[in-house]
Each structure stands twice: as structure tokens, then as C-alpha cells.
Design a protein around this motif. Sequence first.
Motif, PDB file in Angstrom:
ATOM      1  N   LEU A  76       0.860  -7.168   9.130  1.00 21.32           N
ATOM      2  CA  LEU A  76       1.339  -7.460   7.937  1.00 21.32           C
ATOM      3  C   LEU A  76       2.287  -6.595   7.541  1.00 21.32           C
ATOM      4  O   LEU A  76       2.344  -5.283   7.694  1.00 21.32           O
ATOM      5  N   THR A  77       3.518  -7.148   6.716  1.00 20.22           N
ATOM      6  CA  THR A  77       4.386  -6.013   6.090  1.00 20.22           C
ATOM      7  C   THR A  77       4.346  -6.344   4.595  1.00 20.22           C
ATOM      8  O   THR A  77       4.424  -7.263   4.189  1.00 20.22           O
ATOM      9  N   LEU A  78       4.845  -5.154   3.919  1.00 14.01           N
ATOM     10  CA  LEU A  78       4.972  -4.972   2.519  1.00 14.01           C
ATOM     11  C   LEU A  78       6.273  -4.409   2.373  1.00 14.01           C
ATOM     12  O   LEU A  78       6.816  -3.304   2.919  1.00 14.01           O
ATOM     13  N   ASN A  79       7.320  -5.379   1.791  1.00 12.12           N
ATOM     14  CA  ASN A  79       8.597  -4.774   1.195  1.00 12.12           C
ATOM     15  C   ASN A  79       8.554  -4.377  -0.299  1.00 12.12           C
ATOM     16  O   ASN A  79       7.816  -5.274  -1.006  1.00 12.12           O
ATOM     17  N   TYR A  80       8.693  -3.163  -0.594  1.00  8.34           N
ATOM     18  CA  TYR A  80       8.263  -2.801  -1.726  1.00  8.34           C
ATOM     19  C   TYR A  80       9.547  -2.486  -2.596  1.00  8.34           C
ATOM     20  O   TYR A  80      10.419  -1.952  -2.298  1.00  8.34           O
ATOM     21  N   GLN A  81       9.781  -3.316  -3.807  1.00 12.53           N
ATOM     22  CA  GLN A  81      11.043  -3.333  -4.449  1.00 12.53           C
ATOM     23  C   GLN A  81      11.065  -2.724  -5.966  1.00 12.53           C
ATOM     24  O   GLN A  81       9.801  -2.958  -6.619  1.00 12.53           O
ATOM     25  N   THR A  82      11.982  -2.202  -6.335  1.00 12.35           N
ATOM     26  CA  THR A  82      12.004  -1.715  -7.796  1.00 12.35           C
ATOM     27  C   THR A  82      13.247  -1.200  -8.363  1.00 12.35           C
ATOM     28  O   THR A  82      14.222  -1.288  -7.635  1.00 12.35           O
ATOM     29  N   THR A  83      13.251  -1.222  -9.662  1.00 11.14           N
ATOM     30  CA  THR A  83      14.379  -0.808 -10.289  1.00 11.14           C
ATOM     31  C   THR A  83      14.304   0.685 -10.582  1.00 11.14           C
ATOM     32  O   THR A  83      15.497   1.181 -11.058  1.00 11.14           O
ATOM     33  N   GLU A  84      13.453   1.518 -10.256  1.00 10.73           N
ATOM     34  CA  GLU A  84      13.235   2.739 -10.729  1.00 10.73           C
ATOM     35  C   GLU A  84      13.936   3.547  -9.808  1.00 10.73           C
ATOM     36  O   GLU A  84      14.129   3.419  -8.661  1.00 10.73           O
ATOM     37  N   PRO A  85      14.386   4.969 -10.170  1.00  8.27           N
ATOM     38  CA  PRO A  85      15.211   5.786  -9.282  1.00  8.27           C
ATOM     39  C   PRO A  85      14.229   6.685  -8.689  1.00  8.27           C
ATOM     40  O   PRO A  85      14.698   7.628  -7.827  1.00  8.27           O
ATOM     41  N   GLY A  86      12.861   6.825  -8.746  1.00 10.20           N
ATOM     42  CA  GLY A  86      11.997   7.571  -7.738  1.00 10.20           C
ATOM     43  C   GLY A  86      10.650   6.881  -7.441  1.00 10.20           C
ATOM     44  O   GLY A  86      10.575   5.881  -7.895  1.00 10.20           O
ATOM     45  N   LEU A  87      10.412   7.199  -6.292  1.00 13.50           N
ATOM     46  CA  LEU A  87       9.171   6.676  -5.757  1.00 13.50           C
ATOM     47  C   LEU A  87       8.354   7.819  -5.058  1.00 13.50           C
ATOM     48  O   LEU A  87       8.682   8.627  -4.381  1.00 13.50           O
ATOM     49  N   GLN A  88       7.154   7.953  -6.170  1.00 15.93           N
ATOM     50  CA  GLN A  88       6.039   9.030  -5.840  1.00 15.93           C
ATOM     51  C   GLN A  88       5.313   8.331  -4.622  1.00 15.93           C
ATOM     52  O   GLN A  88       4.722   7.378  -4.648  1.00 15.93           O
ATOM     53  N   VAL A  89       4.949   9.102  -3.345  1.00 12.67           N
ATOM     54  CA  VAL A  89       4.172   8.447  -2.375  1.00 12.67           C
ATOM     55  C   VAL A  89       3.104   9.290  -2.060  1.00 12.67           C
ATOM     56  O   VAL A  89       3.328  10.542  -1.878  1.00 12.67           O
ATOM     57  N   TYR A  90       1.754   9.105  -2.406  1.00 13.19           N
ATOM     58  CA  TYR A  90       0.665   9.592  -2.135  1.00 13.19           C
ATOM     59  C   TYR A  90      -0.299   9.293  -1.152  1.00 13.19           C
ATOM     60  O   TYR A  90      -0.604   8.253  -1.115  1.00 13.19           O
ATOM     61  N   ASP A  91      -0.601   9.993  -0.202  1.00 15.67           N
ATOM     62  CA  ASP A  91      -1.298   9.648   0.920  1.00 15.67           C
ATOM     63  C   ASP A  91      -2.734   9.224   0.931  1.00 15.67           C
ATOM     64  O   ASP A  91      -3.713   8.986   1.781  1.00 15.67           O
ATOM     65  N   GLY A  92      -3.366   9.427  -0.476  1.00 16.09           N
ATOM     66  CA  GLY A  92      -4.584   9.359  -0.730  1.00 16.09           C
ATOM     67  C   GLY A  92      -5.742  10.384  -0.092  1.00 16.09           C
ATOM     68  O   GLY A  92      -6.980   9.966   0.167  1.00 16.09           O
ATOM     69  N   ARG A  93      -5.324  11.519   0.173  1.00 15.78           N
ATOM     70  CA  ARG A  93      -6.485  12.128   0.889  1.00 15.78           C
ATOM     71  C   ARG A  93      -7.535  12.753   0.051  1.00 15.78           C
ATOM     72  O   ARG A  93      -8.352  13.493   0.680  1.00 15.78           O
ATOM     73  N   HIS A  94      -7.466  12.507  -1.310  1.00 14.15           N
ATOM     74  CA  HIS A  94      -8.728  12.974  -2.179  1.00 14.15           C
ATOM     75  C   HIS A  94      -9.411  11.564  -2.308  1.00 14.15           C
ATOM     76  O   HIS A  94     -10.499  11.763  -2.857  1.00 14.15           O
TER      77      HIS A  94
END
Length: 326
Positions: A252-270
Motif C-alpha cells: 500500500l502507498t499513501l500520498n500525503y497532501q496538504t496546504t501547510e508550509p511545514g510537516l512534522q514527522v514523528y517516528d512514534g518511539r514513545h
Amino acid sequence: MNLAPDLSQVKRITLTNAQLKVTILTLGASIQSVYLNGYEHSLVLGSSKLADYLGSAKYFGAVVGRVANRIDKGHAVIDGKIYQLPPTLPEEHHLHGGPAGTGSRNWSIIEQTDDMVQLQTKLADGEMGYPGNMVVDVFYRLLDSTLEMEIKATTDKLTICNFAGHSYLNLDGTGSILDHQLCIKADHYLPVDAGLIPTGEVTPTAGGAFDFNQLRTIGRDDYPALDTNFCLALGHRTVQTVATLKAPITGLTLNYQTTEPGLQVYDGRHIHLDADSNINTGELNAYAGLALEAQHWPDAINQSHFPPILLAPEDTYQQVTRYVFA
């Protein structure tokens, strides 16, 4: 003062079309599950227990604000006036709108159809330290195999505003996202200090640990700890694909689309969630899900060269973010 919402008043909404079945909780306007036709597992992490959304599943799928991400020690200056926003314990910083931000409020249902719901919450002047009475609306819509989230907000006083959806993705439904492949169309990222506050530098991604401009396995080899803002633009723009996530087992593939100027990416390590709470199967542990959080850049109120997050009474905040599954 008791900040916890009454869980007996929380409603669960199911949206369906030919390709998707999505459940939304009024608690936090949270995406609880996303099922794609032909697959038995949810593509986002979720809990079957409402109480978890105030504890071990805090922020799972929620709309967080009124300012997502961190504000350094809760210090903000708006129109020359100093505001002190409460820390989100155990942090010393203000995170995701504070201890009673929108991610832990019970929203109202304004309109609902088979494939759309509009939720609303009202934030009072002074609530969580922010100026301005604010009305916030979230619209979830199913468009073929796409889940669209639109957020709108208005205020009666100059304030700061930066919302984000906080879903954790795992397209295979089990184990870890470290074997997923990720691409982020960003030429720069924000280095942070030990408290995850941006240093003020805007650093090129090319050739470094945070270069995801081509699909690469998230992995552990040369693996940077991801709780990172990727700089997509210097302001609001039209909806476009900013990230791609691909799963090795399902394909499966997700294409993530947005209007926003930033993308916070968090790996879920907690992450940790007991097996009897997980809407999929098994216990959830570190790296069980990847959070892609479209938003403005963190601590922008204290960084004059970051895209501004001020919202005036004559303006309307609007974000559109889409999860396009293939």
C-alpha cells in the motif's frame, strides 16, 4: 479545575463510501480508524477504549491546537503583549495547545452525512492562556480512496493559530514502521535543541540524515531520530503531495497532501498501547506508527524568520490535508 472531558458524552461517527470506512471520535475530533476496501486492518493506530485517548493513546488521530507543536517554555509575544501559556507536563514547554488543548476536548457534531462530518469546538478568550474567542471547525470527507481533513478557525482578537492532524500511520497494520519507505519533498529542515525547540537554523536536507527527497527505508541504519519539522514552503499554498509512505508487506502507498508550509514527522518511539486496546492486533510499542503532521513551523511566534502564525479577526484560518491511499 477538572480539565478532563466527560467520556460518557463522546460520540463515535462512521463514514463510508465504496473504498473507505472511517471512524471519527468527537473526543479530540480524532480519526480512530481507517479501513480500505480489501484490507482487514486499520491503516492508522487507534484504541478501542476512550480513556486511552487521555492517556496511552493521547493525540492518536486528534486535531491538536490551538497551536500545534512546541512553544518555547510557553512564552509568546502577541502585538507587544506577553502571554504565558501553560506547560504540557512532563515537558517544560507548551505542546499541542496545552494540557486542555483541542486534542482532548469533546467536539460537537454540526452536520453529518454518509461520507462527511463537520465537528466544531469553541475556545474562550484566555483559555490555555491564549487571547481571543475562537471557533474551530473540522470537516472530514471521503473522496473515493481519499480521506480529506479541512480545518477552519476564526477569532475575535489577534491571536496565534496552528492546527495539525496527529494520526499515526502503519499501512501494514502490525509491528513497526521502520521497514516502511518514506519520501518527503523538502529541501530544508529545522534542527532542534535537547528540548526539541528549533534552534533558529534552517538547514538543507540534501545529502544528510534528513534527506528523504527520494523514497528510502526509514530503518535503523544511519537512522535519525525523527521528531522533525520539514520545511515545505514559506507560507500557505495550494494542496499538493508533500510526502509518500509505502509499506513492504501490503504494498500500500499513501500520498500525503496538504496546504501547510511545514510537516512534522514523528517516528512514534514513545508509543505503548496494550494489546487489548489496539483496534488491530497485538501490543503497540516503539515505532508502531509514523505521525505525519501538516502544520506551520514549531515555535514560530518566537522565530521572526519562520512563516507567521498570527490570526486576525478579519481573517480565516484554513488548512486542507488529504490522505490518498493507493
